[in-house]
Design an enzyme around this catalytic site. Sequence first.
Site, mmCIF file in Angstrom:
data_model
loop_
_atom_site.group_PDB
_atom_site.id
_atom_site.type_symbol
_atom_site.label_atom_id
_atom_site.label_comp_id
_atom_site.label_asym_id
_atom_site.label_seq_id
_atom_site.Cartn_x
_atom_site.Cartn_y
_atom_site.Cartn_z
ATOM 1 C CG HIS A 76 44.004 43.425 38.934
ATOM 2 N ND1 HIS A 76 43.939 42.671 39.766
ATOM 3 C CD2 HIS A 76 42.962 43.976 38.099
ATOM 4 C CE1 HIS A 76 42.443 42.712 40.049
ATOM 5 N NE2 HIS A 76 42.256 42.436 39.282
ATOM 6 C CG ASN B 165 35.541 47.497 37.909
ATOM 7 O OD1 ASN B 165 36.304 48.753 38.475
ATOM 8 N ND2 ASN B 165 35.803 46.157 37.661
ATOM 9 C CG ASP C 74 46.018 42.356 41.951
ATOM 10 O OD1 ASP C 74 47.099 43.045 41.101
ATOM 11 O OD2 ASP C 74 45.159 40.895 42.681
ATOM 12 C CD GLU D 181 38.877 44.319 39.476
ATOM 13 O OE1 GLU D 181 39.699 42.714 39.637
ATOM 14 O OE2 GLU D 181 37.733 43.835 39.437
ATOM 15 C CD GLU E 104 37.810 42.695 33.416
ATOM 16 O OE1 GLU E 104 37.598 42.061 32.659
ATOM 17 O OE2 GLU E 104 38.330 42.677 33.958
HETATM 18 C C1 LIG Z 1 36.412 42.492 36.599
HETATM 19 O O1 LIG Z 1 37.155 41.173 34.945
HETATM 20 C C2 LIG Z 1 38.052 40.717 35.718
HETATM 21 C C3 LIG Z 1 39.687 40.126 35.684
HETATM 22 O O2 LIG Z 1 40.036 40.536 34.673
HETATM 23 C C4 LIG Z 1 38.213 39.997 37.453
HETATM 24 O O3 LIG Z 1 39.110 40.054 37.908
HETATM 25 C C5 LIG Z 1 37.396 40.863 38.252
HETATM 26 O O4 LIG Z 1 36.836 40.263 39.681
HETATM 27 C C6 LIG Z 1 36.289 41.573 37.504
HETATM 28 N N1 LIG Z 1 35.662 42.403 38.500
HETATM 29 C C7 LIG Z 1 34.257 42.689 38.237
HETATM 30 C C8 LIG Z 1 34.159 44.518 39.166
HETATM 31 O O5 LIG Z 1 33.416 42.336 38.520
#
Ligand SMILES: *[C@@H]1O[C@H](CO)[C@@H](O)[C@H](O)[C@H]1NC(C)=O
Length: 351
Positions: free
Chosen positions: A245, A209, A279, A277, A168
């Site tokens: 998501h 990511n 869902d 990730e 992010e």
């Molecule tokens: C990245 O950020 C999201 C929050 O939007 C979090 O849920 C997730 O665990 C994070 N992913 C990684 C790969 O760090």
Amino acid sequence: MLVLAQLTALALLLPYCLASPVASSSASLPGSTSRVAGLNAVAKASGKLYFGTATNANEFQDDPVYGAIINDTRQFGQISPANAMKWEFTEPNPGNFTFEDGDIIRDLARNNGQLLRGHNCVWYMQLPDWIANGTFTYHEMINIVENHCGTLVGHYKGEMYSWDVINESLNDDGSFRENVFFNATGPDYIPAALRAARAADPHAKLYINDYGIEGRGNKTTAIQNLVRKLKSEGVPIDGIGIQSHLTVGQLPTDLAENFQDFGRLGAEIGIEFAITEMDMRILGNVTAEVLEQQKAAYETVVDACHAVPECVGVTVWDFTDKYGWITDGHADIWDDDLQKKPAYDGVVLGF
Ligand SMILES: *[C@@H]1O[C@H](CO)[C@@H](O)[C@H](O)[C@H]1NC(C)=O
Ligand SMILES: *[C@@H]1O[C@H](CO)[C@@H](O)[C@H](O)[C@H]1NC(C)=O
Ligand SMILES: *[C@@H]1O[C@H](CO)[C@@H](O)[C@H](O)[C@H]1NC(C)=O
Ligand SMILES: *[C@@H]1O[C@H](CO)[C@@H](O)[C@H](O)[C@H]1NC(C)=O
Ligand SMILES: *[C@@H]1O[C@H](CO)[C@@H](O)[C@H](O)[C@H]1NC(C)=O
Ligand SMILES: *[C@@H]1O[C@H](CO)[C@@H](O)[C@H](O)[C@H]1NC(C)=O
Ligand SMILES: *[C@@H]1O[C@H](CO)[C@@H](O)[C@H](O)[C@H]1NC(C)=O
């Protein structure tokens, strides 16, 4: 043999049919054996490396029903630590690293023979106060990032299929996020983290990511341009993680075309991508109809990955509504009682 297999299939399907509020549509599946085969088995049969899930240690340590499912490599061939390897847990004080929680997740995957996606080096949230509240010069911050990524990735050297090195880093409009790292170094923390990760474990695939890149748009273009630029500058980068998501009824209409774009970019510059990730949040009441829509949404997203060879695998951000981070959206593929939902069949159909 055939009769036995069919009976086994029936026996496994039966409890689901009874528990499900929805008429089972397994008749439309490519054969009920694929439902029984499991999600990882179906993913691998369709040419992917894995189907996986994120998890936290308490879930499989305290809940044997959950534990039995996550241990089943026909269902899950890959594990992501949901929280255990984040900065606030791994380096709570400067230079003081703790890997106990991360090692528990690593041990699960190791004992089960499952791939691991490391998660993550640099993210602007879940940071310890010493970073979140600190002010750092350019060189101090580069050193902090290099030391954190190098030590974290080095601890798991040889054990990770891939690492989400950067999470992010972009705003929704595609500009760089003004987080504590960017404010000290500009975008330079990104190549610094990637180089430190490569030096620490030359065989782990290094990913950037992000969310909001499931459909075409400015953020998607920005991440593609960022990766293209890093690659052209010789910075080690192997993949893009598309978090996914998503919300039922709000999938980007160009999601499949967008995955094709990622595939073309990947083929051109030699990188892979993955759903990291996934869902599928439900807004409003859960009805039989909306569970069918959720199933269709899972199928659409998985199919978009299935259709592109550069998309190597799919990870869900936990597999059950019981532990998913979305507490009110019934976003996952097993329900609160650890029964398979129609969404499960959506994943099977997608592969
Ligand atoms: C990245 O950020 C999201 C929050 O939007 C979090 O849920 C997730 O665990 C994070 N992913 C990684 C790969 O760090
Ligand atoms: C799951 O696998 C782990 C690691 O092999 C083991 O410690 C645990 O007991 C297993 N859990 C269940 C419920 O089988
Ligand atoms: C490192 O952190 C642990 C807690 O995570 C603490 O018990 C220990 O005292 C710390 N050590 C140093 C040298 O700061
Ligand atoms: C860091 O800032 C947060 C608020 O942003 C605050 O709650 C916390 O107490 C601060 N920690 C330190 C050590 O200053
Ligand atoms: C980064 O800088 C911007 C602009 O000066 C500021 O608004 C923001 O609060 C800073 N963020 C952090 C985490 O320091
Ligand atoms: C995308 O960027 C262009 C300029 O590059 C801008 O005109 C447009 O409004 C942006 N779209 C969105 C949805 O932000
Ligand atoms: C959701 O269910 C509750 C209770 O059955 C009902 O009162 C409400 O109107 C429903 N909401 C929608 C949007 O259908």
